[in-house]
Design a protein around this motif. Structure first.
Motif, PDB file in Angstrom:
ATOM      1  N   ARG A  93     -10.596  -7.723   8.745  1.00  0.00           N
ATOM      2  CA  ARG A  93      -9.264  -8.324   8.667  1.00  0.00           C
ATOM      3  C   ARG A  93      -9.405  -9.836   8.500  1.00  0.00           C
ATOM      4  O   ARG A  93     -10.371 -10.436   8.972  1.00  0.00           O
ATOM      5  CB  ARG A  93      -8.449  -8.019   9.929  1.00  0.00           C
ATOM      6  CG  ARG A  93      -8.154  -6.530  10.119  1.00  0.00           C
ATOM      7  CD  ARG A  93      -7.224  -6.009   9.039  1.00  0.00           C
ATOM      8  NE  ARG A  93      -6.861  -4.608   9.238  1.00  0.00           N
ATOM      9  CZ  ARG A  93      -7.477  -3.591   8.670  1.00  0.00           C
ATOM     10  NH1 ARG A  93      -8.534  -3.824   7.893  1.00  0.00           N
ATOM     11  NH2 ARG A  93      -7.073  -2.357   8.871  1.00  0.00           N
ATOM     12  N   TRP A  94      -8.428 -10.460   7.827  1.00  0.00           N
ATOM     13  CA  TRP A  94      -8.476 -11.898   7.566  1.00  0.00           C
ATOM     14  C   TRP A  94      -7.179 -12.524   8.080  1.00  0.00           C
ATOM     15  O   TRP A  94      -6.102 -12.253   7.563  1.00  0.00           O
ATOM     16  CB  TRP A  94      -8.640 -12.159   6.070  1.00  0.00           C
ATOM     17  CG  TRP A  94      -8.806 -13.622   5.717  1.00  0.00           C
ATOM     18  CD1 TRP A  94      -8.986 -14.662   6.560  1.00  0.00           C
ATOM     19  CD2 TRP A  94      -8.793 -14.172   4.400  1.00  0.00           C
ATOM     20  NE1 TRP A  94      -9.098 -15.831   5.872  1.00  0.00           N
ATOM     21  CE2 TRP A  94      -8.990 -15.566   4.531  1.00  0.00           C
ATOM     22  CE3 TRP A  94      -8.651 -13.623   3.126  1.00  0.00           C
ATOM     23  CZ2 TRP A  94      -9.021 -16.416   3.451  1.00  0.00           C
ATOM     24  CZ3 TRP A  94      -8.686 -14.467   2.027  1.00  0.00           C
ATOM     25  CH2 TRP A  94      -8.882 -15.853   2.189  1.00  0.00           C
ATOM     26  N   ASP A  95      -7.309 -13.356   9.102  1.00  0.00           N
ATOM     27  CA  ASP A  95      -6.164 -14.094   9.636  1.00  0.00           C
ATOM     28  C   ASP A  95      -6.263 -15.518   9.113  1.00  0.00           C
ATOM     29  O   ASP A  95      -6.916 -16.379   9.702  1.00  0.00           O
ATOM     30  CB  ASP A  95      -6.190 -14.060  11.166  1.00  0.00           C
ATOM     31  CG  ASP A  95      -4.893 -14.557  11.775  1.00  0.00           C
ATOM     32  OD1 ASP A  95      -3.938 -14.774  11.003  1.00  0.00           O
ATOM     33  OD2 ASP A  95      -4.832 -14.734  12.993  1.00  0.00           O
ATOM     34  N   PRO A 154      -1.885 -13.239   8.365  1.00  0.00           N
ATOM     35  CA  PRO A 154      -2.689 -12.048   8.076  1.00  0.00           C
ATOM     36  C   PRO A 154      -2.689 -11.731   6.578  1.00  0.00           C
ATOM     37  O   PRO A 154      -1.633 -11.666   5.946  1.00  0.00           O
ATOM     38  CB  PRO A 154      -1.988 -10.943   8.876  1.00  0.00           C
ATOM     39  CG  PRO A 154      -1.216 -11.657   9.936  1.00  0.00           C
ATOM     40  CD  PRO A 154      -0.788 -12.957   9.327  1.00  0.00           C
ATOM     41  N   SER A 169      -3.917  -8.886   3.825  1.00  0.00           N
ATOM     42  CA  SER A 169      -4.311  -7.483   3.757  1.00  0.00           C
ATOM     43  C   SER A 169      -5.660  -7.318   3.068  1.00  0.00           C
ATOM     44  O   SER A 169      -5.959  -8.003   2.081  1.00  0.00           O
ATOM     45  CB  SER A 169      -3.255  -6.680   2.989  1.00  0.00           C
ATOM     46  OG  SER A 169      -3.728  -5.386   2.677  1.00  0.00           O
ATOM     47  N   PRO A 170      -6.495  -6.386   3.567  1.00  0.00           N
ATOM     48  CA  PRO A 170      -7.754  -6.093   2.886  1.00  0.00           C
ATOM     49  C   PRO A 170      -7.536  -5.648   1.441  1.00  0.00           C
ATOM     50  O   PRO A 170      -8.406  -5.844   0.591  1.00  0.00           O
ATOM     51  CB  PRO A 170      -8.363  -4.958   3.726  1.00  0.00           C
ATOM     52  CG  PRO A 170      -7.722  -5.080   5.055  1.00  0.00           C
ATOM     53  CD  PRO A 170      -6.350  -5.614   4.807  1.00  0.00           C
TER      54      PRO A 170
END
Length: 235
Positions: A16-18, A24, A26-27
């Motif tokens: 996950r990337w914040d 956030p 999305s993948p």
């Protein structure tokens, strides 16, 4: 994911990337870009090391599952990278489960099959993710002995709905069992779906009925284990 009796047997590492400005991400947005640019290789290596490092502190009966992109198989060194991750964490290889996609085996390259055989020889488990979601050919199942098939959530989500037809799921389960593979159902969200899967002979289930995605701290609380050191950030 869990057994049908709610006993946790494996946790899947989700990337996950914040983002500090965008929040956030999305993948579905950043993974294709990482694959296109080749960044998925160093990112994937970092994920493997972190997943192994964290999982070694869990009860020994619980595995960690890590998704591998087909792009990670292109350059040499994947097997060495996985060996290094296991060695650095002192994690037993049979507690690592690698999830691959159908497209990887459909390519049927000698190098890819050789890599998969090396991983199996190390004791690492290999599972087919999202089975049945995009291809009709099943010939690749004869080329490499997988440990498990994961039934795509699109089939599982239809279970329990009016006019449900569980025959596709039943067929996948029968196929897997006849080939000596375990079966994992993805996207289980209702008790009705769980009951149907149990009746059809599915081995394991995964989905929001049991738990939403958790960060490391919450996952360790779920497993009731002592927290490990905070994860390193990629350089």
């Amino acid at each position: 994911y869990t057994t049908l009796f709610r006993s946790i047997c494996c946790l899947e590492a989700l990337l996950r990337w914040d983002h500090p400005q965008r929040g956030p991400v999305s993948p579905a947005e950043f993974i294709p870009v990482a694959e296109e640019t080749g960044l998925i290789v160093p990112i994937g290596e970092w994920v493997l090391h972190e997943a192994c490092r964290v999982a070694v502190g869990w009860p020994k009966a619980i595995r960690v599952a890590v998704n591998l992109s087909a792009v990670q198989f292109r350059p040499p060194g994947l097997v060495a990278s996985i060996e290094q991750a296991l060695s650095a964490a002192a994690l037993d290889p049979n507690r690592l489960e690698l999830e691959i996609t159908e497209s990887l085996l459909l390519a049927d390259t000698e190098a890819t099959l050789a890599t998969l055989h090396q991983l199996r020889a190390m004791g690492v488990r290999v599972a087919m993710d999202d089975f049945g979601s995009g291809y009709s050919s099943l010939s690749y199942l004869q080329r490499f002995q997988l440990d498990a098939l994961k039934i795509d959530r699109s089939f599982v989500g239809a279970l329990g709905n009016p006019g449900e037809n569980p025959e596709i799921v039943r067929t996948i389960i029968t196929l897997a069992k006849n080939l000596g593979m375990a079966v994992i159902a993805e996207g289980v969200e209702t008790p009705r779906q769980r009951t149907i899967l149990q009746q059809l002979g599915c081995d394991y289930v995964q989905g929001w009925l049991f738990s939403h995605p958790l960060d490391q701290e919450a996952a360790e609380a779920l497993l009731d284990v002592e927290p490990v050191a905070a994860p390193r950030r990629p350089g």
